[in-house]
Design an enzyme around this catalytic site. Structure first.
Site, PDB file in Angstrom:
ATOM      1  N   LYS A  71       0.810  -1.219   0.000  1.00 16.45           N
ATOM      2  CA  LYS A  71       0.000   0.000   0.000  1.00 16.45           C
ATOM      3  C   LYS A  71       0.846   1.274   0.000  1.00 16.45           C
ATOM      4  O   LYS A  71       0.611   2.187  -0.793  1.00 16.45           O
ATOM      5  CB  LYS A  71      -0.943  -0.035   1.209  1.00 16.45           C
ATOM      6  CG  LYS A  71      -1.915   1.117   1.279  1.00 16.45           C
ATOM      7  CD  LYS A  71      -3.029   0.839   2.253  1.00 16.45           C
ATOM      8  CE  LYS A  71      -2.687   0.921   3.698  1.00 16.45           C
ATOM      9  NZ  LYS A  71      -1.864   0.047   4.394  1.00 16.45           N
ATOM     10  N   THR A  73       4.010   1.598  -0.841  1.00 16.06           N
ATOM     11  CA  THR A  73       4.756   1.661  -2.096  1.00 16.06           C
ATOM     12  C   THR A  73       3.885   2.214  -3.215  1.00 16.06           C
ATOM     13  O   THR A  73       4.341   3.030  -4.036  1.00 16.06           O
ATOM     14  CB  THR A  73       5.274   0.259  -2.469  1.00 16.06           C
ATOM     15  OG1 THR A  73       6.048  -0.250  -1.383  1.00 16.06           O
ATOM     16  CG2 THR A  73       6.132   0.300  -3.717  1.00 16.06           C
ATOM     17  N   ARG A  94       2.185   8.342   6.997  1.00 16.86           N
ATOM     18  CA  ARG A  94       2.502   8.352   8.424  1.00 16.86           C
ATOM     19  C   ARG A  94       4.001   8.154   8.667  1.00 16.86           C
ATOM     20  O   ARG A  94       4.721   7.665   7.804  1.00 16.86           O
ATOM     21  CB  ARG A  94       1.744   7.223   9.150  1.00 16.86           C
ATOM     22  CG  ARG A  94       0.239   7.406   9.183  1.00 16.86           C
ATOM     23  CD  ARG A  94      -0.430   6.254   9.902  1.00 16.86           C
ATOM     24  NE  ARG A  94      -0.308   5.006   9.160  1.00 16.86           N
ATOM     25  CZ  ARG A  94      -0.651   3.813   9.648  1.00 16.86           C
ATOM     26  NH1 ARG A  94      -1.103   3.709  10.882  1.00 16.86           N
ATOM     27  NH2 ARG A  94      -0.515   2.731   8.919  1.00 16.86           N
ATOM     28  N   LYS A 105       7.743  -6.139  11.188  1.00 20.39           N
ATOM     29  CA  LYS A 105       7.147  -5.519  10.015  1.00 20.39           C
ATOM     30  C   LYS A 105       8.179  -4.809   9.131  1.00 20.39           C
ATOM     31  O   LYS A 105       8.074  -4.814   7.917  1.00 20.39           O
ATOM     32  CB  LYS A 105       6.074  -4.519  10.448  1.00 20.39           C
ATOM     33  CG  LYS A 105       5.367  -3.804   9.295  1.00 20.39           C
ATOM     34  CD  LYS A 105       4.295  -2.867   9.823  1.00 20.39           C
ATOM     35  CE  LYS A 105       3.593  -2.141   8.678  1.00 20.39           C
ATOM     36  NZ  LYS A 105       4.484  -1.176   8.002  1.00 20.39           N
ATOM     37  N   ALA A 273      -3.610   1.798  13.645  1.00 16.37           N
ATOM     38  CA  ALA A 273      -4.812   1.651  12.827  1.00 16.37           C
ATOM     39  C   ALA A 273      -5.844   0.747  13.492  1.00 16.37           C
ATOM     40  O   ALA A 273      -6.894   0.488  12.909  1.00 16.37           O
ATOM     41  CB  ALA A 273      -4.456   1.100  11.450  1.00 16.37           C
ATOM     42  N   PHE A 301      -3.716  -0.476   7.401  1.00 15.70           N
ATOM     43  CA  PHE A 301      -4.316  -1.794   7.216  1.00 15.70           C
ATOM     44  C   PHE A 301      -5.226  -1.812   5.981  1.00 15.70           C
ATOM     45  O   PHE A 301      -5.037  -1.045   5.049  1.00 15.70           O
ATOM     46  CB  PHE A 301      -5.065  -2.237   8.476  1.00 15.70           C
ATOM     47  CG  PHE A 301      -4.185  -2.552   9.642  1.00 15.70           C
ATOM     48  CD1 PHE A 301      -2.993  -3.235   9.476  1.00 15.70           C
ATOM     49  CD2 PHE A 301      -4.537  -2.166  10.921  1.00 15.70           C
ATOM     50  CE1 PHE A 301      -2.176  -3.537  10.561  1.00 15.70           C
ATOM     51  CE2 PHE A 301      -3.727  -2.462  12.005  1.00 15.70           C
ATOM     52  CZ  PHE A 301      -2.555  -3.146  11.827  1.00 15.70           C
ATOM     53  N   PHE A 381       3.804  -8.474  -9.127  1.00 15.04           N
ATOM     54  CA  PHE A 381       4.924  -9.313  -8.699  1.00 15.04           C
ATOM     55  C   PHE A 381       5.407 -10.096  -9.919  1.00 15.04           C
ATOM     56  O   PHE A 381       4.619 -10.421 -10.820  1.00 15.04           O
ATOM     57  CB  PHE A 381       4.483 -10.284  -7.597  1.00 15.04           C
ATOM     58  CG  PHE A 381       4.436  -9.680  -6.227  1.00 15.04           C
ATOM     59  CD1 PHE A 381       5.336 -10.061  -5.242  1.00 15.04           C
ATOM     60  CD2 PHE A 381       3.477  -8.714  -5.894  1.00 15.04           C
ATOM     61  CE1 PHE A 381       5.297  -9.513  -3.973  1.00 15.04           C
ATOM     62  CE2 PHE A 381       3.424  -8.162  -4.626  1.00 15.04           C
ATOM     63  CZ  PHE A 381       4.335  -8.561  -3.661  1.00 15.04           C
ATOM     64  N   TRP A 409       7.203  -0.567  -8.301  1.00 16.63           N
ATOM     65  CA  TRP A 409       8.266  -1.080  -7.428  1.00 16.63           C
ATOM     66  C   TRP A 409       9.554  -1.271  -8.232  1.00 16.63           C
ATOM     67  O   TRP A 409      10.635  -0.917  -7.773  1.00 16.63           O
ATOM     68  CB  TRP A 409       7.829  -2.391  -6.789  1.00 16.63           C
ATOM     69  CG  TRP A 409       8.808  -2.912  -5.764  1.00 16.63           C
ATOM     70  CD1 TRP A 409       8.845  -2.617  -4.438  1.00 16.63           C
ATOM     71  CD2 TRP A 409       9.903  -3.803  -6.016  1.00 16.63           C
ATOM     72  NE1 TRP A 409       9.899  -3.274  -3.829  1.00 16.63           N
ATOM     73  CE2 TRP A 409      10.566  -4.004  -4.772  1.00 16.63           C
ATOM     74  CE3 TRP A 409      10.396  -4.453  -7.144  1.00 16.63           C
ATOM     75  CZ2 TRP A 409      11.680  -4.829  -4.636  1.00 16.63           C
ATOM     76  CZ3 TRP A 409      11.521  -5.266  -7.012  1.00 16.63           C
ATOM     77  CH2 TRP A 409      12.148  -5.449  -5.774  1.00 16.63           C
TER      78      TRP A 409
END
Length: 556
Positions: A71, A73, A94, A105, A273, A301, A381, A409
């Site tokens: 998200k 990225t 954030r 994480k 969140a 999230f 991906f 990405w």
């Protein structure tokens, strides 16, 4: 391809004054923290009042899975993509918590060629905002204990002190502790505990406050304990609100940095969140909207938690209205929602993708309930097959919108210009008709039930009489118009993190409710929620260190 930190370290950064100039912020209106980051001064922010707002774009996602969604990225990539097609844009995200960085994480600056820099600073101490929030929170805790030690003039019931302490680190040993041991000179013994800083109500307050005056008013309204006669004790009763605001003065100013492609990025605040609303600060978002034509932001999230709170709490309280929502999904996550184990994600399985799209579909339906158009971003991906991608796109097309393949990405802005064009077209069309899910006047229990039914797909929210009576008492005290902040697992629409897809025929049990009077919402805790995480068996901290050149290794 190089690692994220190698890409970030090799980036050619521009002086932060040049980044500010792209938005019309003069060098004198920035408070520099080194050469590549700065705070935007409050007088400059005040001078922007009366300017028209740009268009707000929210990036959210399906329920997170071990397969990864990307998200942040995508948020950063979309900002770069809009800039690449000639739009004046700013990104709002954030700040990162130290706990997840050294836990499991990892960082929170994006990844690959879609990152915000300086990445190491952002994921560590940055400009000290989290330290200021920790200090302000713990000052209040110290003043509570001190007040009781010196006679307890407020008649605080020491069995009913709700204000715990915080630190910005994962440490399970501090969840429940006893303070005041060692005799009268050390105060009085009582049971309490620590939460992580991002779970502090002070964090939520800073991220919802409009200015310093509003911040101090909200801090003063924080309920910290109950008197023996049952009435609440507020931070202002302890005369703590002024000193807390002093500690938060600089932290209240938004931080300006840049992406790898030099798009301006406001990185400010970081509420949990779950226990809070999971969005960056209102002051950063509002400032960006006065300076840019498009502002790309994200919510924590999946859309059932982050987007719901963004719409029902942040937008409601700040007077914001998104023009478009980007819903991030991956083929891999669709396969997991379709029943494929993580170890088997490398094999093509179009049928599983199709089944798993039910999760995507419910999130799309939920966003539509707020009257905002949605575009799906398929975060690519390398193992994704043409058939699997087509299955997602066909599913989304059948619902009347687009699913656009994004390669930001690996390729940066060049890999996401199709999404940027689509988002700009939808935002410029002005078709959004935003409205929160429920009115202010609805009862608190009904608000909780509405979110459970309409967003999660539950049959109902289950609350015992004790909880319902607590909600009714808060309504009688004047808190009935507050929105609700649902705290549950992010991994499922249910309160069971192991249930994927789009389940039906379940209830949402409400275990506890908490009043966040300063932040301005009522928290409904559904299932087991952890406000002080622990470290995993092999924490990321074991792999973080300095190399021979003095550079940080292993952070991300």
């Amino acid at each position: 391809m190089r690692s994220d930190i190698e890409i970030a370290r090799a980036a050619s950064k521009r002086p932060i004054q040049q980044i500010g100039q792209t938005l019309g912020i003069g060098a004198g209106d920035l408070v520099p923290y080194g050469h590549d980051k700065a705070k935007v001064s409050q007088p400059f922010i005040d001078s922007l009042q009366g300017r028209p707002d740009g268009k707000l774009i929210l990036v959210t996602a399906i329920n997170p899975t071990p397969a990864g969604e990307g998200k942040t990225t995508t948020t950063v990539g979309l900002g770069d993509g809009l800039a690449a097609i000639g739009k004046k844009v700013a990104v709002c995200i954030r700040e990162a918590s130290l706990g997840p960085c050294f836990g499991m994480k990892g960082g929170a600056a994006g990844g690959g060629r879609a990152q915000v820099i300086p990445m190491e600073d952002m994921n560590l101490h940055f400009t000290g905002d989290f330290h200021a929030i920790t200090s302000a929170h713990n000052l209040l805790a110290a003043m509570i204990d001190n007040h009781i030690t010196w006679g307890n003039a407020l008649d605080i019931d020491i069995r009913r002190i709700t204000w715990r302490r915080v630190m910005d680190m994962n440490d399970r040993a501090l969840r429940q502790i006893t303070t005041g041991l060692g005799g009268a000179a050390n105060g009085y013994a009582r049971e309490t505990g620590f939460d992580i800083t991002v779970a502090s109500e002070v964090m939520a307050i800073l991220c919802l406050a409009r200015d310093l005056a509003d911040l101090q008013d909200r801090v003063g309204r924080v309920v910290v304990a109950v008197r023996r006669d049952g009435t609440p004790v507020h931070a202002r009763d302890l005369k703590a609100d002024g000193a807390m605001t002093v500690l938060l003065r600089d932290a209240m100013q938004p931080n300006l940095v840049q992406t790898l492609e030099h798009t301006p990025a406001f990185v400010h605040g970081g509420p949990f969140a779950n226990i809070a609303h999971g969005c960056n600060s209102v002051i950063a978002t509002a400032t960006a909207l006065k300076l840019a034509d498009y502002v790309v932001t994200e919510a924590g999230f999946g859309a059932d938690l982050g987007a719901e709170k963004f719409m029902n709490i942040k937008c409601r309280k700040a007077g914001l209205a998104p023009a478009c929502v980007v819903l991030v999904a991956t083929v891999r996550a669709m396969k997991m929602n379709g029943g494929v184990a993580k170890a088997d994600l490398g094999a093509e399985d179009v049928a599983a993708v199709t089944v798993g799209c039910a999760n995507l579909g419910r999130h799309m339906d939920n966003i539509a309930r707020f009257g905002v158009p949605v575009i799906v971003a398929i975060n690519h991906f390398t193992g994704d097959t043409a058939g699997e991608i087509a299955a997602v796109q066909d599913f989304v097309a059948a619902r009347g919108t687009r699913a656009i393949l994004c390669r930001h990405w690996a390729e940066g802005s060049a890999g996401i210009t199709d999404l940027a064009q689509a988002v700009a077209e939808v935002a410029d069309a002005g078709v959004a008709d935003f409205a929160p899910l429920y009115p202010d006047a609805m009862g608190l229990a009904d608000k909780i039930d509405t979110v459970a039914r309409l967003i999660y797909g539950a049959d109902r929210a289950v609350m015992d009489d004790r909880i319902r009576d607590r909600l009714l008492s808060w309504e009688a005290e004047g808190y009935g118009d507050l929105p609700v902040c649902m705290a549950k697992t992010p991994y499922s629409f249910t309160t069971d993190p192991g249930v994927r897809g789009a389940p039906t025929g379940f209830d949402v049990p409400v275990r506890e409710v908490r009043l966040s009077a300063g932040a301005g919402f009522v928290v409904a805790i559904c299932g087991e929620i952890m406000t002080m995480p622990g470290l995993p068996s092999a924490p990321a901290a074991e792999r973080i260190g300095l190399n021979a050149a003095g550079q940080i290794e292993g952070l991300f």
